[in-house]
Design an enzyme around this catalytic site. Structure first.
Site, short mmCIF file in Angstrom:
data_model
loop_
_atom_site.label_atom_id
_atom_site.label_comp_id
_atom_site.label_asym_id
_atom_site.label_seq_id
_atom_site.Cartn_x
_atom_site.Cartn_y
_atom_site.Cartn_z
N GLU A 231 -11.13 -8.50 13.75
CA GLU A 231 -11.54 -6.96 13.72
C GLU A 231 -12.59 -6.52 14.84
O GLU A 231 -12.35 -5.64 15.39
CB GLU A 231 -11.58 -6.56 12.41
N HIS B 149 1.04 -1.38 -0.07
CA HIS B 149 0.22 0.09 -0.03
C HIS B 149 0.88 1.19 -0.02
O HIS B 149 1.43 1.65 1.01
CB HIS B 149 -0.94 -0.15 1.25
N HIS C 238 -8.33 -8.56 3.41
CA HIS C 238 -7.53 -9.47 2.19
C HIS C 238 -7.39 -10.59 2.53
O HIS C 238 -6.83 -11.23 3.65
CB HIS C 238 -6.13 -8.71 2.11
N CYS D 158 -13.56 -5.13 6.15
CA CYS D 158 -12.64 -4.83 5.07
C CYS D 158 -11.39 -5.74 5.36
O CYS D 158 -11.00 -5.98 6.45
CB CYS D 158 -12.30 -3.68 4.47
N TRP E 219 -14.76 3.56 -0.65
CA TRP E 219 -15.29 2.33 -1.22
C TRP E 219 -16.68 2.31 -0.51
O TRP E 219 -17.65 1.85 -1.33
CB TRP E 219 -14.30 0.98 -0.84
N GLU F 117 -5.52 2.92 -2.86
CA GLU F 117 -6.16 1.64 -2.79
C GLU F 117 -6.66 1.30 -4.08
O GLU F 117 -7.11 2.05 -4.74
CB GLU F 117 -7.36 1.64 -1.66
N TYR G 96 -12.39 -0.90 -7.42
CA TYR G 96 -12.25 0.31 -7.27
C TYR G 96 -10.65 0.78 -7.06
O TYR G 96 -9.76 0.01 -6.97
CB TYR G 96 -13.12 0.94 -6.11
N GLU H 2 -8.11 -2.25 -5.62
CA GLU H 2 -8.42 -3.70 -5.24
C GLU H 2 -9.66 -4.09 -5.99
O GLU H 2 -10.42 -3.41 -6.51
CB GLU H 2 -9.04 -3.54 -3.74
N HIS I 98 -4.79 -5.49 -6.29
CA HIS I 98 -4.97 -6.97 -5.39
C HIS I 98 -6.20 -7.22 -5.07
O HIS I 98 -6.95 -6.38 -5.11
CB HIS I 98 -3.39 -6.69 -4.09
#
Length: 198
Positions: free
Chosen positions: A107, A45, A89, A87, A181, A134, A124, A136, A52
């Site tokens: 989280e 990032h 990954h 959110c 997003w 970002e 986006y 992604e 990604h």
């Protein structure tokens, strides 16, 4: 093309993740959305972030309210900004559903059920005020909370349960008050919800 969200582990158990203190990897994608490698999440990032794989999740409670979270002030991008429930990954060998469940647990300290894809092809690119990009391919999921959130303060500063109609108004009238997003996803999700109930 294989959907990039399909990890090798199809069991739903997810992947064995790195031990504490080790590198968290993200899956890199090429322009055709094929997996092209992995990279360290923190190093990837930058002001020139490669495409990604990621995900977003919107969690509702049994009353039909949706969980919004305010990003912790120590976050690298959009600190202190309100956004969707969670959110993350997926790890290189992790299924998307496994990643959603894992990240929600880490989280938000929350168990979920009814995980389902809402926007399978959402993609986006956004630039934070700090200049971090970002970039992604980010399928969006629905889920239902089983218990109450107990968030990790290094991830979530605060949270609120919000009526869907209020979220739609926020995203369409004052999108700068939430993450970019979420501002893009919520109107798309509202169109989908309306079509599904028609």
């Amino acid at each position: 093309m294989t959907h990039p969200g399909n990890g090798v582990d199809e069991s739903g158990r997810g992947a064995k993740l790195p031990e504490n203190g080790s590198t968290e990897l993200v899956v890199l994608l090429d322009d055709g959305l094929e997996r092209s490698g992995v990279a360290d999440k923190w190093a990837v990032h930058t002001t020139d972030t490669p495409l990604h794989l990621a995900f977003s999740c919107y969690i509702r409670d049994n009353s039909g309210r949706f969980l919004m979270t305010r990003r912790a002030l120590c976050k690298k991008t959009w600190p202190g900004v309100w956004t969707n429930s969670c959110c993350g990954h997926p790890a290189p060998e992790e299924t998307m559903e496994g990643a959603v469940r894992r990240r929600v647990g880490e989280e938000l300290g929350l168990k979920i059920e009814g995980v389902e894809t809402a926007l399978p092809d959402f993609r986006y690119r956004a630039v934070s005020p700090e200049g971090i990009v970002e970039n992604e391919f980010c399928p969006v999921f629905w889920a239902v909370a089983v218990d109450d959130p107990d968030p990790d303060p290094s991830e979530v500063a605060e949270f609120a349960w919000v009526d869907w109609e209020d979220l739609v108004r926020l995203a369409t009238r004052t999108p700068r008050l939430i993450s970019p997003w979420a501002a893009m996803q919520i109107p798309l999700l509202d169109t989908k919800r309306s079509a599904d109930t028609a």
